[in-house]
Design a protein around this motif. Sequence first.
Motif, PDB file in Angstrom:
ATOM      1  N   GLY A 110       0.846  -1.196   0.000  1.00 55.64           N
ATOM      2  CA  GLY A 110       0.000   0.000   0.000  1.00 55.64           C
ATOM      3  C   GLY A 110       0.878   1.241   0.000  1.00 55.64           C
ATOM      4  O   GLY A 110       1.746   1.390   0.857  1.00 55.64           O
ATOM      5  N   GLY A 111       0.650   2.122  -0.991  1.00 55.82           N
ATOM      6  CA  GLY A 111       1.581   3.243  -1.172  1.00 55.82           C
ATOM      7  C   GLY A 111       0.947   4.616  -1.061  1.00 55.82           C
ATOM      8  O   GLY A 111       1.372   5.549  -1.743  1.00 55.82           O
ATOM      9  N   VAL A 112      -0.075   4.753  -0.201  1.00 55.13           N
ATOM     10  CA  VAL A 112      -0.650   6.102  -0.053  1.00 55.13           C
ATOM     11  C   VAL A 112      -0.190   6.680   1.297  1.00 55.13           C
ATOM     12  O   VAL A 112       1.000   6.622   1.616  1.00 55.13           O
ATOM     13  CB  VAL A 112      -2.178   6.092  -0.267  1.00 55.13           C
ATOM     14  N   ALA A 113      -1.105   7.227   2.084  1.00 55.67           N
ATOM     15  CA  ALA A 113      -0.681   7.978   3.279  1.00 55.67           C
ATOM     16  C   ALA A 113       0.082   7.097   4.282  1.00 55.67           C
ATOM     17  O   ALA A 113       1.237   7.385   4.639  1.00 55.67           O
ATOM     18  CB  ALA A 113      -1.902   8.614   3.936  1.00 55.67           C
ATOM     19  N   ALA A 114      -0.552   6.020   4.722  1.00 53.86           N
ATOM     20  CA  ALA A 114       0.065   5.192   5.759  1.00 53.86           C
ATOM     21  C   ALA A 114       1.317   4.486   5.235  1.00 53.86           C
ATOM     22  O   ALA A 114       2.350   4.446   5.911  1.00 53.86           O
ATOM     23  CB  ALA A 114      -0.944   4.170   6.279  1.00 53.86           C
ATOM     24  N   GLY A 115       1.204   3.934   4.021  1.00 56.60           N
ATOM     25  CA  GLY A 115       2.305   3.149   3.468  1.00 56.60           C
ATOM     26  C   GLY A 115       3.562   3.967   3.235  1.00 56.60           C
ATOM     27  O   GLY A 115       4.664   3.567   3.636  1.00 56.60           O
ATOM     28  N   LEU A 136       4.861  -1.944  -2.369  1.00 56.72           N
ATOM     29  CA  LEU A 136       4.034  -2.551  -3.417  1.00 56.72           C
ATOM     30  C   LEU A 136       2.707  -1.803  -3.482  1.00 56.72           C
ATOM     31  O   LEU A 136       2.016  -1.683  -2.463  1.00 56.72           O
ATOM     32  CB  LEU A 136       3.747  -4.023  -3.098  1.00 56.72           C
ATOM     33  N   GLU A 137       2.359  -1.294  -4.625  1.00 60.68           N
ATOM     34  CA  GLU A 137       1.096  -0.559  -4.782  1.00 60.68           C
ATOM     35  C   GLU A 137       0.407  -1.063  -6.050  1.00 60.68           C
ATOM     36  O   GLU A 137       0.998  -1.049  -7.115  1.00 60.68           O
ATOM     37  CB  GLU A 137       1.366   0.951  -4.860  1.00 60.68           C
ATOM     38  N   ARG A 138      -0.835  -1.499  -5.900  1.00 63.98           N
ATOM     39  CA  ARG A 138      -1.500  -2.069  -7.082  1.00 63.98           C
ATOM     40  C   ARG A 138      -1.983  -0.993  -8.058  1.00 63.98           C
ATOM     41  O   ARG A 138      -2.239  -1.269  -9.219  1.00 63.98           O
ATOM     42  CB  ARG A 138      -2.648  -2.986  -6.669  1.00 63.98           C
ATOM     43  N   ASP A 139      -2.086   0.239  -7.574  1.00 63.08           N
ATOM     44  CA  ASP A 139      -2.541   1.335  -8.423  1.00 63.08           C
ATOM     45  C   ASP A 139      -1.344   1.922  -9.195  1.00 63.08           C
ATOM     46  O   ASP A 139      -0.206   1.519  -8.981  1.00 63.08           O
ATOM     47  CB  ASP A 139      -3.173   2.413  -7.530  1.00 63.08           C
ATOM     48  N   ALA A 198      -5.950  11.998  -1.052  1.00 64.60           N
ATOM     49  CA  ALA A 198      -7.326  11.514  -1.283  1.00 64.60           C
ATOM     50  C   ALA A 198      -8.342  12.528  -0.778  1.00 64.60           C
ATOM     51  O   ALA A 198      -9.436  12.665  -1.347  1.00 64.60           O
ATOM     52  CB  ALA A 198      -7.526  10.164  -0.595  1.00 64.60           C
ATOM     53  N   PRO A 212     -12.412  15.525  -3.975  1.00 62.68           N
ATOM     54  CA  PRO A 212     -13.616  16.301  -4.332  1.00 62.68           C
ATOM     55  C   PRO A 212     -13.288  17.568  -5.117  1.00 62.68           C
ATOM     56  O   PRO A 212     -14.068  17.984  -5.984  1.00 62.68           O
ATOM     57  CB  PRO A 212     -14.233  16.649  -2.970  1.00 62.68           C
ATOM     58  N   ALA A 236      -0.311  -7.430  -4.055  1.00 65.35           N
ATOM     59  CA  ALA A 236      -0.006  -8.569  -3.177  1.00 65.35           C
ATOM     60  C   ALA A 236      -1.219  -9.496  -3.158  1.00 65.35           C
ATOM     61  O   ALA A 236      -2.332  -9.061  -2.859  1.00 65.35           O
ATOM     62  CB  ALA A 236       0.296  -8.070  -1.769  1.00 65.35           C
ATOM     63  N   THR A 293      -2.953  -1.206   3.586  1.00 68.96           N
ATOM     64  CA  THR A 293      -3.853  -1.375   2.441  1.00 68.96           C
ATOM     65  C   THR A 293      -5.171  -0.616   2.597  1.00 68.96           C
ATOM     66  O   THR A 293      -6.114  -0.854   1.849  1.00 68.96           O
ATOM     67  CB  THR A 293      -4.144  -2.878   2.219  1.00 68.96           C
TER      68      THR A 293
HETATM   69  C1  LIG Z   1     -12.997  12.253  -0.436  1.00 69.06           C
HETATM   70  C2  LIG Z   1     -12.147  12.018   0.775  1.00 69.06           C
HETATM   71  C3  LIG Z   1     -11.946  13.025   1.709  1.00 69.06           C
HETATM   72  C4  LIG Z   1     -11.188  12.791   2.852  1.00 69.06           C
HETATM   73  N1  LIG Z   1     -10.985  13.798   3.737  1.00 69.06           N
HETATM   74  C5  LIG Z   1     -10.223  13.595   4.822  1.00 69.06           C
HETATM   75  C6  LIG Z   1      -9.948  14.644   5.738  1.00 69.06           C
HETATM   76  O1  LIG Z   1     -10.426  15.769   5.576  1.00 69.06           O
HETATM   77  N2  LIG Z   1      -9.168  14.371   6.810  1.00 69.06           N
HETATM   78  C7  LIG Z   1      -8.631  13.126   7.019  1.00 69.06           C
HETATM   79  O2  LIG Z   1      -7.911  12.937   8.014  1.00 69.06           O
HETATM   80  N3  LIG Z   1      -8.856  12.131   6.151  1.00 69.06           N
HETATM   81  C8  LIG Z   1      -9.628  12.330   5.067  1.00 69.06           C
HETATM   82  N4  LIG Z   1      -9.847  11.306   4.190  1.00 69.06           N
HETATM   83  C9  LIG Z   1      -9.315   9.985   4.512  1.00 69.06           C
HETATM   84  C10 LIG Z   1      -7.861   9.815   4.096  1.00 69.06           C
HETATM   85  O3  LIG Z   1      -7.705  10.118   2.724  1.00 69.06           O
HETATM   86  C11 LIG Z   1      -7.546   8.358   4.365  1.00 69.06           C
HETATM   87  O4  LIG Z   1      -7.607   8.178   5.773  1.00 69.06           O
HETATM   88  C12 LIG Z   1      -6.179   7.970   3.883  1.00 69.06           C
HETATM   89  O5  LIG Z   1      -6.131   8.025   2.490  1.00 69.06           O
HETATM   90  C13 LIG Z   1      -5.907   6.557   4.329  1.00 69.06           C
HETATM   91  O6  LIG Z   1      -4.633   6.254   3.887  1.00 69.06           O
HETATM   92  P1  LIG Z   1      -4.137   4.765   3.883  1.00 69.06           P
HETATM   93  O7  LIG Z   1      -2.739   4.792   3.359  1.00 69.06           O
HETATM   94  O8  LIG Z   1      -4.397   4.143   5.203  1.00 69.06           O
HETATM   95  O9  LIG Z   1      -5.110   3.977   2.888  1.00 69.06           O
HETATM   96  P2  LIG Z   1      -5.489   4.239   1.371  1.00 69.06           P
HETATM   97  O10 LIG Z   1      -5.426   5.680   0.999  1.00 69.06           O
HETATM   98  O11 LIG Z   1      -6.781   3.512   1.164  1.00 69.06           O
HETATM   99  O12 LIG Z   1      -4.328   3.489   0.588  1.00 69.06           O
HETATM  100  C14 LIG Z   1      -4.222   2.099   0.578  1.00 69.06           C
HETATM  101  C15 LIG Z   1      -3.516   1.698  -0.701  1.00 69.06           C
HETATM  102  O13 LIG Z   1      -3.251   0.293  -0.627  1.00 69.06           O
HETATM  103  C16 LIG Z   1      -3.386  -0.233  -1.926  1.00 69.06           C
HETATM  104  N5  LIG Z   1      -3.640  -1.668  -1.796  1.00 69.06           N
HETATM  105  C17 LIG Z   1      -4.706  -2.273  -1.199  1.00 69.06           C
HETATM  106  N6  LIG Z   1      -4.593  -3.604  -1.252  1.00 69.06           N
HETATM  107  C18 LIG Z   1      -3.425  -3.852  -1.935  1.00 69.06           C
HETATM  108  C19 LIG Z   1      -2.758  -5.058  -2.329  1.00 69.06           C
HETATM  109  N7  LIG Z   1      -3.273  -6.273  -2.036  1.00 69.06           N
HETATM  110  N8  LIG Z   1      -1.579  -4.966  -2.996  1.00 69.06           N
HETATM  111  C20 LIG Z   1      -1.060  -3.739  -3.297  1.00 69.06           C
HETATM  112  N9  LIG Z   1      -1.655  -2.550  -2.949  1.00 69.06           N
HETATM  113  C21 LIG Z   1      -2.818  -2.628  -2.286  1.00 69.06           C
HETATM  114  C22 LIG Z   1      -4.571   0.500  -2.552  1.00 69.06           C
HETATM  115  O14 LIG Z   1      -4.494   0.476  -3.961  1.00 69.06           O
HETATM  116  C23 LIG Z   1      -4.364   1.910  -1.979  1.00 69.06           C
HETATM  117  O15 LIG Z   1      -3.673   2.747  -2.880  1.00 69.06           O
HETATM  118  C24 LIG Z   1     -10.601  11.513   3.046  1.00 69.06           C
HETATM  119  C25 LIG Z   1     -10.783  10.496   2.083  1.00 69.06           C
HETATM  120  C26 LIG Z   1     -11.533  10.739   0.955  1.00 69.06           C
HETATM  121  C27 LIG Z   1     -11.707   9.630  -0.088  1.00 69.06           C
END
Ligand SMILES: Cc1cc2nc3c(=O)[nH]c(=O)nc-3n(C[C@H](O)[C@H](O)[C@H](O)COP(=O)(O)OP(=O)(O)OC[C@H]3O[C@@H](n4cnc5c(N)ncnc54)[C@H](O)[C@@H]3O)c2cc1C
Length: 129
Positions: free
Chosen positions: A11-16, A35-38, A45, A49, A84, A116
């Motif tokens: 997972g390669g967004v905020a937490a990853g 590893l990021e599937r996207d 994120a 909007p 993954a 993820t």
């Molecule tokens: C419209 C919107 C508005 C938001 N506004 C706020 C806000 O104002 N304040 C706030 O604190 N939060 C907000 N959030 C929430 C915030 O964006 C999320 O909490 C944050 O993106 C979570 O990050 P994450 O890395 O945990 O998960 P995600 O962003 O969901 O990233 C997980 C990643 O893992 C990847 N993945 C999943 N499974 C697999 C696999 N098997 N193999 C490889 N890759 C995989 C996915 O493709 C994804 O890219 C908002 C979210 C949205 C959609």
Amino acid sequence: MPSREKLVVIGGVAAGMSAASSAKRAKPEMKVVVLERDLHISYGACSLPYYISDDVKDFHDLIVLTPQAAEKERGIKVLTRHEALSIDKESKQILVKDLNGNKEVEISYDKLVLATGGLPVVPPSQGSI
Ligand SMILES: Cc1cc2nc3c(=O)[nH]c(=O)nc-3n(C[C@H](O)[C@H](O)[C@H](O)COP(=O)(O)OP(=O)(O)OC[C@H]3O[C@@H](n4cnc5c(N)ncnc54)[C@H](O)[C@@H]3O)c2cc1C
């Protein structure tokens, strides 16, 4: 020569990317692979909007870090379009699907972070979808 300790982050967004960057700061000698599937990593994120409403015209303006910059500036190897499929905790191997070439590969790890994302729980009330 002993091999470098290897961290794999799924997972390669905020937490990853936070986990990968923190690990690299704490242990620069560690090999860190994400590893990021996207196609994209590390995007805002929360700002999606604004892209939909056209206040942000270019999606790339939401991207904080590209895979290329992650490697060059932080020493983190990012494999996008890699999903993954399963984890063997005994042998510390991940079965990964390379979505570019549609082939499966095995990737080993010493340490593993699952970043993820999550799914909301929708209470079973009348009118919920
Ligand atoms: C419209 C919107 C508005 C938001 N506004 C706020 C806000 O104002 N304040 C706030 O604190 N939060 C907000 N959030 C929430 C915030 O964006 C999320 O909490 C944050 O993106 C979570 O990050 P994450 O890395 O945990 O998960 P995600 O962003 O969901 O990233 C997980 C990643 O893992 C990847 N993945 C999943 N499974 C697999 C696999 N098997 N193999 C490889 N890759 C995989 C996915 O493709 C994804 O890219 C908002 C979210 C949205 C959609």
